[in-house]
Design a protein around this motif. Structure first.
Motif, mmCIF file in Angstrom:
data_model
loop_
_atom_site.group_PDB
_atom_site.id
_atom_site.type_symbol
_atom_site.label_atom_id
_atom_site.label_comp_id
_atom_site.label_asym_id
_atom_site.label_seq_id
_atom_site.Cartn_x
_atom_site.Cartn_y
_atom_site.Cartn_z
ATOM 1 N N CYS A 186 0.848 -1.177 0.000
ATOM 2 C CA CYS A 186 0.000 0.000 0.000
ATOM 3 C C CYS A 186 0.896 1.242 0.000
ATOM 4 O O CYS A 186 2.106 1.125 0.154
ATOM 5 N N PRO A 187 0.338 2.441 -0.153
ATOM 6 C CA PRO A 187 1.196 3.636 -0.199
ATOM 7 C C PRO A 187 1.883 3.944 1.143
ATOM 8 O O PRO A 187 2.957 4.558 1.162
ATOM 9 N N GLY A 188 1.253 3.534 2.233
ATOM 10 C CA GLY A 188 1.878 3.752 3.535
ATOM 11 C C GLY A 188 2.164 5.220 3.828
ATOM 12 O O GLY A 188 1.560 6.122 3.246
ATOM 13 N N ASN A 246 -5.539 -1.128 8.408
ATOM 14 C CA ASN A 246 -6.590 -1.165 7.386
ATOM 15 C C ASN A 246 -6.325 -2.177 6.287
ATOM 16 O O ASN A 246 -7.220 -2.530 5.523
ATOM 17 N N ALA A 247 -5.094 -2.593 6.161
ATOM 18 C CA ALA A 247 -4.793 -3.763 5.323
ATOM 19 C C ALA A 247 -4.968 -3.556 3.829
ATOM 20 O O ALA A 247 -5.308 -4.477 3.106
ATOM 21 N N CYS A 248 -4.719 -2.338 3.369
ATOM 22 C CA CYS A 248 -4.855 -2.101 1.931
ATOM 23 C C CYS A 248 -3.871 -2.955 1.141
ATOM 24 O O CYS A 248 -4.103 -3.265 -0.015
ATOM 25 N N CYS A 262 -0.143 8.255 2.701
ATOM 26 C CA CYS A 262 -1.444 8.010 3.314
ATOM 27 C C CYS A 262 -1.552 8.627 4.696
ATOM 28 O O CYS A 262 -0.679 8.455 5.547
ATOM 29 N N SER A 266 1.315 -3.741 4.364
ATOM 30 C CA SER A 266 0.384 -2.647 4.672
ATOM 31 C C SER A 266 1.010 -1.719 5.705
ATOM 32 O O SER A 266 1.675 -2.184 6.630
ATOM 33 N N GLY A 267 0.719 -0.441 5.555
ATOM 34 C CA GLY A 267 1.286 0.548 6.470
ATOM 35 C C GLY A 267 0.422 0.811 7.693
ATOM 36 O O GLY A 267 0.754 1.639 8.546
ATOM 37 N N CYS A 268 -0.705 0.122 7.795
ATOM 38 C CA CYS A 268 -1.506 0.180 9.014
ATOM 39 C C CYS A 268 -2.532 -0.941 8.960
ATOM 40 O O CYS A 268 -2.665 -1.631 7.956
ATOM 41 N N LEU A 285 -3.563 7.856 7.025
ATOM 42 C CA LEU A 285 -3.912 6.915 8.086
ATOM 43 C C LEU A 285 -2.735 6.040 8.493
ATOM 44 O O LEU A 285 -2.811 5.265 9.442
ATOM 45 N N ALA A 286 -1.650 6.149 7.756
ATOM 46 C CA ALA A 286 -0.533 5.210 7.933
ATOM 47 C C ALA A 286 0.140 5.347 9.289
ATOM 48 O O ALA A 286 0.225 6.432 9.865
HETATM 49 S S1 SF4 Z 1 -3.125 0.129 4.828
HETATM 50 FE FE1 SF4 Z 1 -3.196 1.929 6.060
HETATM 51 S S2 SF4 Z 1 -1.352 2.992 5.450
HETATM 52 FE FE2 SF4 Z 1 -1.758 1.569 3.868
HETATM 53 S S3 SF4 Z 1 -2.945 2.744 2.376
HETATM 54 FE FE3 SF4 Z 1 -4.360 1.621 3.700
HETATM 55 S S4 SF4 Z 1 -4.906 3.098 5.213
HETATM 56 FE FE4 SF4 Z 1 -3.040 3.844 4.281
#
Ligand code: SF4
Ligand code: HEM
Lengths: 171, 551
Positions: free
Chosen positions: B414-416, B459-461, B420, B455-457, B422-423
């Motif tokens: 994910c962009p992390g 949310n598991a994108c 992002c 994933s950077g948080c 939310l990261a």
């Molecule tokens: S997993 Fe978290 S950090 Fe990664 S894009 Fe989704 S919201 Fe952002």
């Protein structure tokens, strides 16, 4: 808050009655679901039209036995991101054949008008004057609809079938 | 390819003009940011760390050359010259200006692309197998049904304000490339005894904070009933899904709290009411949609052309062919996956120049068609085998022939923290470092098929739960810490990975992954035993011992 009805800004003949307010002898009133359930017979017996404000987390089926005698049902959008009342509206119109006024209340903005019309609402307590004034314009915004709902607008799928058949006839 | 007709085009244009009005009202202050937020999300516009992010839908992952060129144009004209392909058949642009968005949307609308419902609490882009229509052994082209559902879910008057986002994925192959088991609704095309088309319906999958693998709610729903069945699920969800806590609002939680039996009874009740209604679709409607998908006029070609035989002498070509080229249902053709995972690059990014050049290559070699897969790679779905060597040389010049498809450096991330808001942690730099560590092709080949997801948080994108190796960034005492899981998978045998031990610091992640891989190489029974199978056979323990022994 302006009321839009029949596509235009209109006077609201209904007054909202607080749960503890005495029952006026006449005039159109809107009461809460709680008061309606507690006091159904007295409310229905009086002169003047009756409407109920039905919360979006309460089963709409409770209301079904009384629908024929209700002049209005007001459904609630506590915030416009809470879409439960769309389902309630469709159920009232499409499953329970409710024909009275179906009013959208709460956070009602122009951006929901088309969805609401399609779900069966026909009156709108609109938050902003400008949105109420823009009603007629706004609802013309869309001419294509993909889903069949009780509003009877023809869907894209069926429009295509019609086009196809009329082409077929022509050739 | 699906060709929009006048009806579809009209709707997209109407949507663009509505959004133009919404942006205008926001800029004039008539709409508050709070009100506007929901409206812009309905149209794929997020506010991120640095700028607005704009997410465009690529329904069921199919693009024409003209459409890809238009995406390149968006990247060049409105962004910084590149776009980011995501895990849900979308492309994101990271630097869009709000005032220019309506124009960008109007440009896209001209080629039949939109951004409707690519974010927000509504029904998202319907995704499917990126090999739909060309995979050998497929039941039928799942895009016909995906398109039917795309239309049905677009601007739905009842379900545009759901408790939470809602994702549908469809597959028609035994091997599930659409990850249907981690979707809110997963649909698997099947035939009944009479040979009629229908669906196995799964519900309640999803990742995020509380991951669940979807459960089968009905083994067979006839094709003609699929809209009413989906609508019944949505109606139950819209009314009873939790709205008090966004972390508990996905349908997976409702299914979990009610239990699949009770949930399916509710759906069944609702369905019986609406089943025979105008939602029922007849064959004619399906045929009409089918008729607007065009298929290439394939030639009769040999299975093994001379060009391919000759090129086989070149080890660099062979390295690429072995992992990027897959069998096609038509003899003499192949499906070519294009890796968007160059060594040291952010996974899934493509520059405007690459997109333009790929559009040209697709015209020359793939009947003008490109596909986007959930692994953040692209594919050319109809390449004549005789053209493979020429295509490879052209891709190589563009930096698009990294021979790592399905290998360890084919990372989903994910962009992390780079983009992002939310990261908790960086994802892209971890991916970049790992691609450098495993840049040696012989080593990667020796390791074999292995998917890393980052994933950077929570949310598991980046789908970390279902990576063979999953890496999740969390924050601990103001520091980035990474939790590592192994044994997840997203295919027909979908499973969630298990934690191998305490979280590790940013600087240590690549070392730990190297240790995990080394452990695997030592533990596997034979070279053909894939990483995921070794983990399945042995469990987490032996990996944990080896990796943490010296830490
Ligand atoms: S997993 Fe978290 S950090 Fe990664 S894009 Fe989704 S919201 Fe952002
Ligand atoms: C940078 C902006 C992004 C933001 C703010 C964002 C936000 C979120 C959030 C909040 C969720 C969790 C929703 C939930 O579980 O209810 C989520 C899920 C998801 N995101 Fe993103 N995301 C972003 C970018 C991406 C990208 C780039 C991808 C693809 C690479 C992606 C793919 C996904 C997927 C597949 C899920 C579903 C996981 C699941 O099933 O729960 N997102 N996103």
């Amino acid at each position: 808050m302006p009321l839009v009805k029949g596509g235009k800004i209109a006077d609201d003949t209904f007054t909202r009655l607080a749960d503890d307010a005495p029952l006026p002898a006449s005039g159109d009133i809107l009461v809460s679901a709680d008061r309606f359930v507690k006091d159904t017979d007295a409310l229905l017996a009086r002169a003047g039209r009756l409407g109920v404000i039905w919360p979006n987390n309460r089963d709409i089926e409770e209301l079904v036995p009384h629908l024929a005698r209700l002049a209005a049902v007001a459904l609630v959008f506590p915030t416009f991101r809470d879409g439960r009342a769309y389902s309630q509206a469709r159920l009232l119109r499409e499953r329970y054949a409710y024909r009275g006024e179906l009013r959208a209340t709460g956070q009602v903005l122009r951006d929901q008008f088309v969805f609401m019309l399609r779900a069966g609402f026909d009156s709108f307590e609109v938050r902003k004057q400008a949105d109420a004034e823009a009603f007629a314009q706004t609802v013309k915004r869309y001419s294509v609809f993909y889903q069949p709902t009780g509003d009877g607008r023809i869907t894209a799928l069926h429009r295509r079938m019609q086009l196809r058949h009329s082409e077929g006839v022509g050739t | 390819m699906y060709a929009y007709d006048e009806i579809d085009r009209t709707l997209v244009n109407e949507r663009v003009s509505e959004f133009r009005d919404q942006v205008k009202r926001r800029l004039s202050g008539e709409l508050t940011e709070d009100e506007f937020k929901i409206l812009r999300l309905q149209n794929g516009v997020y506010l991120q760390l640095h700028a607005y992010m704009f997410r465009v839908a690529i329904p069921y992952g199919t693009l024409s050359s003209d459409q890809l060129r238009r995406l390149a144009h968006i990247a060049r004209r409105y962004d910084r010259g590149y776009g980011h392909f995501t895990t849900r058949q979308n492309i994101q642009f990271n630097w869009i200006k709000l005032a220019e968005l309506p124009d960008a949307l109007a440009d896209l609308a001209e080629v039949g692309i939109h951004a409707m419902q690519t974010s927000g609490n509504n029904m998202r882009n319907v995704t499917s197998d990126q090999w739909a229509g060309v995979a050998p052994g497929e039941i039928e082209d799942p895009r016909i049904w995906s398109e039917l559902l795309r239309q049905h879910t677009t601007l739905h008057p009842e379900f545009s304000f759901l408790p939470r986002k809602f994702k549908i994925a469809i597959t028609a192959s035994d091997h599930d490339r659409a990850a249907i088991k981690i979707h809110d609704i997963g649909l698997r095309l099947v035939k009944n005894e009479k040979g009629e088309t229908g669906f196995e319906v799964l519900v309640g999958g999803g990742l995020g904070r509380t991951p669940f693998i979807a459960k089968t709610i009905k083994h067979f729903v006839h094709g003609r009933d699929i809209l009413s069945y989906v609508e019944a699920i949505l109606r139950v969800y819209n009314q009873y899904g939790r709205r008090d806590n966004i972390y508990k609002a996905r349908i997976k939680i409702l299914v979990h709290e009610l239990g699949i039996e009770k949930f399916s009874r509710e759906v069944e009740d609702e369905w019986q009411h609406i089943r025979g209604s105008s939602l029922q679709i007849d064959d004619e409607v399906i045929e009409d949609i089918r008729s607007r998908f065009s298929y290439p006029a394939y030639e009769k070609l040999p299975h093994m052309p001379d060009e391919l035989r000759q090129a086989a002498a070149d080890p660099a070509f062979e390295a690429w062919r072995k992992n990027s080229v897959a069998s096609h249902k038509v003899q003499g053709y192949s499906i070519v996956t294009i890796s968007l995972k160059p060594v040291g690059g952010p996974p899934g990014d493509a520059t405007a120049e690459q997109m333009d050049a790929l559009a040209d290559l697709a015209e020359k070699y793939s009947f003008g068609e490109i596909r986007v897969g959930h692994e953040q790679n692209l594919a050319l779905p109809h390449v004549a085998k005789r053209d493979l060597p020429a295509l490879w040389r052209a891709l190589d010049k563009l930096g698009l022939a990294t021979p790592n498809v399905n290998l360890i450096s084919d990372i989903i991330a994910c962009p992390g923290l780079d983009y992002c808001s939310l990261a908790n942690a960086r994802s892209i730099p971890i991916a970049q470092e790992l691609t450098r560590r495993f840049a040696n092709h012989e080593l990667a080949n020796l390791i074999g098929r292995l998917h890393i997801n980052i994933s950077g948080c929570i949310n598991a994108c980046g789908h970390h739960h279902v990576g063979h190796i999953g890496i999740l960034g969390v924050e601990k005492n103001g520091e980035e810490v990474y939790q590592i899981t192994i044994g997840g998978r997203a295919d027909e045998n979908a499973a969630l990975g298990n934690l191998i031990g305490p979280g590790v610091k940013f600087e240590e992640v690549a070392d730990v992954i190297e240790d995990v891989v080394e452990a695997y190489l030592a533990l596997r029974e034979r070279p053909e035993e894939l990483f995921i199978d070794t983990v399945k056979r042995l469990g987490v323990e032996p990996f944990k011992e080896r990796v943490y022994a010296t830490r």
